[in-house]
Design a protein around this motif. Structure first.
Motif, mmCIF file in Angstrom:
data_model
loop_
_atom_site.group_PDB
_atom_site.id
_atom_site.type_symbol
_atom_site.label_atom_id
_atom_site.label_comp_id
_atom_site.label_asym_id
_atom_site.label_seq_id
_atom_site.Cartn_x
_atom_site.Cartn_y
_atom_site.Cartn_z
ATOM 1 N N UNK A 66 0.835 -1.205 0.000
ATOM 2 C CA UNK A 66 0.000 0.000 0.000
ATOM 3 C C UNK A 66 0.870 1.256 0.000
ATOM 4 N N UNK A 67 1.998 1.206 0.699
ATOM 5 C CA UNK A 67 2.904 2.353 0.728
ATOM 6 C C UNK A 67 3.493 2.608 -0.664
ATOM 7 N N UNK A 87 -6.350 -12.778 0.165
ATOM 8 C CA UNK A 87 -6.328 -12.639 -1.293
ATOM 9 C C UNK A 87 -7.050 -11.378 -1.761
ATOM 10 N N UNK A 88 -8.241 -11.111 -1.216
ATOM 11 C CA UNK A 88 -8.987 -9.934 -1.661
ATOM 12 C C UNK A 88 -8.249 -8.647 -1.320
ATOM 13 N N UNK A 92 -6.651 -5.612 -3.773
ATOM 14 C CA UNK A 92 -6.996 -4.210 -3.545
ATOM 15 C C UNK A 92 -5.772 -3.307 -3.666
ATOM 16 N N UNK A 93 -4.563 -3.875 -3.514
ATOM 17 C CA UNK A 93 -3.344 -3.095 -3.755
ATOM 18 C C UNK A 93 -2.751 -3.485 -5.101
ATOM 19 N N UNK A 203 -6.206 3.732 -2.461
ATOM 20 C CA UNK A 203 -7.394 3.819 -3.303
ATOM 21 C C UNK A 203 -7.394 5.095 -4.136
ATOM 22 N N UNK A 204 -6.995 6.193 -3.526
ATOM 23 C CA UNK A 204 -6.902 7.456 -4.267
ATOM 24 C C UNK A 204 -5.864 7.342 -5.375
#
Length: 384
Positions: A66-67, A87-88, A92-93, A203-204
């Protein structure tokens, strides 16, 4: 292809290197037992792919990923983990793949070979394509789903479920600034605060990269504490056109432009955001559903007044599909059938509605509806 490996078990370094040693055009440039060392390496060196464990000391593989995404890094990520349940979150990343330990050599080979042969899916569009998208504007649809289209019917591919949700959330605010705290509460409320902040950043990033592919990176506006979505005058949003058109026609004494009204009714392709049942959007979805119902009834009345019985029957059918317990759409269908002298269809419509009420609510149709039904039947009998 240059790769790095991050796993807190040194033995895993040897296993993976041995597995990949036979593959051409693949180089494991470095291996690390913690994410901070890997992060420092990436400040000075390039890498095409990272093989990454999830369960790590101090910072998990998901947090590290995420970073990287929040910093706009375009590196492919392949998770190697003993845990199936993440897994989900991994996708998402924007994970390239997710392999569960013990890793099978053939699966690892297929993943790495696919990474070598495929162009990265979030590679920026050509300058010519970006310029064409930006000039033509976007077509945005939120009824029945969430969709962004550019020129040539090019459709956006959402990078994660949350990036679609963030777009939808900001779109409904119509350019108004939304605080990070409110976004975290509404979109990531079930997560710990630290994780939620990281996921909002990720997400952004995903949303901005998607918009960049359409030449509209600036569409997502942000500062340290807020986000907003700025829709351009050249963009077409089905929600805005539908709502404005419905309110205009409902306020008028009569519907003058019937074709425009039919186009508006067709615009409502389904409930707001379709099957994406966002908790924060429930009241807005219900409000628009009620607006559609009111407009649909008005349209059916106008069609019946003009003698367009078949079209009125179909339009009323869409209202019935929206809510098969509502009485008024059923009556509109019965009136359309009577106008077509279809006695059998009229009887079947009433009896179907009566059965539905008994099954779902244990009640009979209202006396008013029964009286109007009998009146329609008698009218047909007199004609016959």
């Amino acid at each position: 292809m240059k790769m790095i490996l991050i796993d807190d078990e040194p033995a895993m370094h040897l296993i993976v290197k041995r597995m990949l040693s036979a593959l051409p055009d693949v180089e494991i440039a470095a291996a690390f037992t913690d994410t901070e060392s890997a992060y420092a390496y990436l400040q000075l060196h390039e890498a095409d792919l990272i093989l990454l464990d999830i369960s790590m000391p101090r910072e998990s593989g998901l947090e590290f990923a995420a970073r990287l995404r929040a910093e706009d890094r375009q590196i492919r990520l392949v998770f190697l983990t003993s845990h199936k349940e993440y897994a989900l979150e991994a996708f998402d990343v924007y994970a390239f793949d997710y392999l569960v330990k013990p890793v099978i050599r053939e699966k690892l080979h297929r993943t790495v070979q696919r990474a070598v042969s495929e162009r990265i899916s979030n590679e920026p569009a050509s300058a010519e394509a970006v310029e064409a998208f930006a000039a033509a504007g976007l077509t945005i649809r939120v009824f029945g789903g969430i969709e962004i289209r550019g020129t040539g019917e090019v459709r956006a591919k959402w990078r994660s479920r949350k990036s679609a949700e963030l777009f939808a959330y900001l779109l409904l605010r119509r350019g108004r600034l939304c605080s990070r705290d409110r976004l975290i509460g509404d979109l990531f409320g079930s997560m710990p605060q630290k994780n939620a902040e990281t996921y909002l950043n990720t997400t952004a990033y995903q949303l901005r990269k998607l918009l960049e592919g359409f030449g509209r990176k600036e569409m997502l506006v942000s500062d340290n504490q807020h986000y907003a979505l700025e829709i351009g005058e050249e963009d077409q949003v089905d929600l805005e056109g539908f709502e404005a058109g419905c309110r205009e026609m409902l306020a008028a004494d009569e519907i003058v432009d019937l074709q425009r009204a039919l186009d508006l009714e067709e615009c409502y392709a389904g409930r707001l955001f379709g099957e994406r049942d966002f908790a924060w959007a429930g009241s807005e979805a219900e409000r628009l559903d009620q607006l559609y119902a009111a407009f649909g009834r008005r349209l059916c009345e106008e069609l019946l007044r003009r003698g367009e019985a078949a079209t009125a029957y179909e339009a009323a059918g869409r209202l019935v599909a929206r809510s098969d317990l509502d009485e008024e759409p059923r009556l509109l269908r019965m009136r359309a059938l009577a106008m077509q002298s279809n006695r059998t269809g009229l009887v079947r419509q009433y009896e179907d509605y009566a059965k539905t009420l008994r099954r779902e609510l244990g009640v009979e149709p209202s006396r008013s509806l029964y009286a109007q039904y009998r009146s329609l039947l008698e009218g047909l009998d007199r004609m016959g």
